[in-house]
Design a protein around this motif. Structure first.
Motif, PDB file in Angstrom:
ATOM      1  N   GLU A  57       2.420   1.178  10.781  1.00 38.59           N
ATOM      2  CA  GLU A  57       1.039   1.642  10.743  1.00 38.59           C
ATOM      3  C   GLU A  57       0.272   1.524  12.054  1.00 38.59           C
ATOM      4  O   GLU A  57      -0.924   1.849  12.097  1.00 38.59           O
ATOM      5  N   GLY A  81       4.755  -1.068   2.188  1.00 35.03           N
ATOM      6  CA  GLY A  81       3.902  -1.902   3.024  1.00 35.03           C
ATOM      7  C   GLY A  81       3.067  -1.095   3.995  1.00 35.03           C
ATOM      8  O   GLY A  81       1.878  -1.389   4.211  1.00 35.03           O
ATOM      9  N   THR A  82       3.657  -0.057   4.588  1.00 38.00           N
ATOM     10  CA  THR A  82       2.901   0.800   5.503  1.00 38.00           C
ATOM     11  C   THR A  82       1.807   1.546   4.757  1.00 38.00           C
ATOM     12  O   THR A  82       0.667   1.650   5.240  1.00 38.00           O
ATOM     13  N   ARG A  84       0.309   0.576   2.071  1.00 39.55           N
ATOM     14  CA  ARG A  84      -0.719  -0.415   1.747  1.00 39.55           C
ATOM     15  C   ARG A  84      -1.604  -0.686   2.964  1.00 39.55           C
ATOM     16  O   ARG A  84      -2.832  -0.822   2.838  1.00 39.55           O
ATOM     17  N   ALA A  85      -0.989  -0.750   4.120  1.00 36.63           N
ATOM     18  CA  ALA A  85      -1.743  -1.057   5.338  1.00 36.63           C
ATOM     19  C   ALA A  85      -2.738   0.040   5.693  1.00 36.63           C
ATOM     20  O   ALA A  85      -3.817  -0.245   6.207  1.00 36.63           O
ATOM     21  N   SER A  87      -4.046   2.328   3.541  1.00 41.13           N
ATOM     22  CA  SER A  87      -4.904   2.783   2.445  1.00 41.13           C
ATOM     23  C   SER A  87      -5.832   1.701   1.910  1.00 41.13           C
ATOM     24  O   SER A  87      -6.518   1.920   0.919  1.00 41.13           O
ATOM     25  N   HIS A  88      -5.872   0.529   2.558  1.00 37.34           N
ATOM     26  CA  HIS A  88      -6.748  -0.539   2.078  1.00 37.34           C
ATOM     27  C   HIS A  88      -8.211  -0.185   2.297  1.00 37.34           C
ATOM     28  O   HIS A  88      -8.550   0.693   3.101  1.00 37.34           O
ATOM     29  N   ALA A  89      -9.069  -0.852   1.577  1.00 40.40           N
ATOM     30  CA  ALA A  89     -10.508  -0.601   1.705  1.00 40.40           C
ATOM     31  C   ALA A  89     -10.959  -0.831   3.143  1.00 40.40           C
ATOM     32  O   ALA A  89     -10.618  -1.832   3.763  1.00 40.40           O
ATOM     33  N   SER A  91     -10.113   1.093   5.652  1.00 45.57           N
ATOM     34  CA  SER A  91      -9.197   1.726   6.598  1.00 45.57           C
ATOM     35  C   SER A  91      -9.785   3.021   7.128  1.00 45.57           C
ATOM     36  O   SER A  91     -10.497   3.747   6.421  1.00 45.57           O
ATOM     37  N   TRP A 126       3.217  -4.400   8.426  1.00 44.51           N
ATOM     38  CA  TRP A 126       3.338  -4.798   7.025  1.00 44.51           C
ATOM     39  C   TRP A 126       4.772  -4.672   6.497  1.00 44.51           C
ATOM     40  O   TRP A 126       5.268  -5.565   5.843  1.00 44.51           O
TER      41      TRP A 126
END
Length: 259
Positions: A57, A81-82, A84-85, A87-89, A91, A126
């Motif tokens: 990411e 993991g990528t 998630r990295a 698309s987190h709040a 981002s 991640w």
């Protein structure tokens, strides 16, 4: 099978792998405009792509991935993991409107004419991966952005016909360079980036007679030079300019055929 680079370095990375009617882009650290211009040098457009694969990411690898995929309706393959990295709040990345497909480290996937192996690597992200591509008996590897060589990594890349290999920094230049101590420790750590000596160690473990193309990649503009990287590889037994070259930030490298 053939491969080319749109650019390699801390300001942006993107690699093309082609076989038959399949054209895959590994990472895209450039804007849409810059990506289109760089692909046009090779007579291509993003509309020609089959898919985009993501290693991790960090911005120099993913900056243009989602905008490019959204505009040209391209599927994006990346680890959980990528995803998630990015698309987190909070981002900066927008995943809406993009076809996302989860890839699992160590589990092969078929993209058209290419068999793709995502290889887990030690890097400060991640769930980072790098890739080995197979078409028939030919194997091409992309191996950048890792801080150390695990037995699994060496085994996965040992028998490549073509390999993009990270030579990020020279140890002496990094130590004496302008980076703050915290960044020097990050870059030189086990989850940072390969230095020239580590890259040379990897070259020693390759099946060298099989290797048609070795491209030294992701060189730091502050902490390395092509001469330093080439010297380390030459000491490891590969000093043939017909087989060894350096990818640059501005131009990457033109198509290399894997015979």
């Amino acid at each position: 099978m053939k491969l080319a680079s749109l650019g390699s370095g801390s300001k942006g990375n993107a690699t093309l792998i082609a076989s038959g009617t399949t054209l895959v882009l590994v990472d895209c650290g450039f804007t849409i405009k810059e990506t289109c211009a760089r692909m046009a040098r090779l007579g291509l457009s993003p509309a020609d792509l089959t898919a985009i694969l993501v290693t991790h990411e960090h911005g120099d690898h993913i900056r243009g991935v989602l905008p490019l995929a959204r505009r040209f309706r391209l599927p994006v393959h990346l680890s959980f993991g990528t995803l998630r990295a990015i698309s987190h709040a909070g981002s900066r990345h927008r995943v809406e409107g993009v076809e996302l497909a989860e890839l699992r480290p160590g589990r092969r996937l078929q993209l058209g004419d290419l068999d793709v192996l995502p290889v887990p690597v030690p890097h400060d992200a991640w769930e980072p991966v790098q890739f080995v591509f197979e078409q028939g008996r030919r194997r091409a590897g992309v191996l950048t952005d890792l801080g150390s060589l695990t037995a699994h990594v060496v085994e996965a890349y040992r028998d490549c016909d073509a390999l993009l290999l990270e030579c990020n920094h020279d140890l002496g230049m990094l130590a004496a360079g302008p980076y703050p101590l915290s960044l020097k420790r990050r870059v030189g750590g086990d989850r940072g980036h390969l230095n020239n000596l580590q890259a040379g160690n990897m070259v020693r473990q390759l099946t060298q007679p099989r290797l048609q193309h070795l491209v030294l990649s992701h060189l730091s503009e502050q902490n390395n030079t092509p001469d330093h990287a080439l010297a380390a590889v030459a000491e490891a037994g590969l000093d043939d300019p017909r087989r060894v070259r350096v990818a640059c930030q501005e131009g990457g490298f033109d198509w290399l055929e894997v015979q």
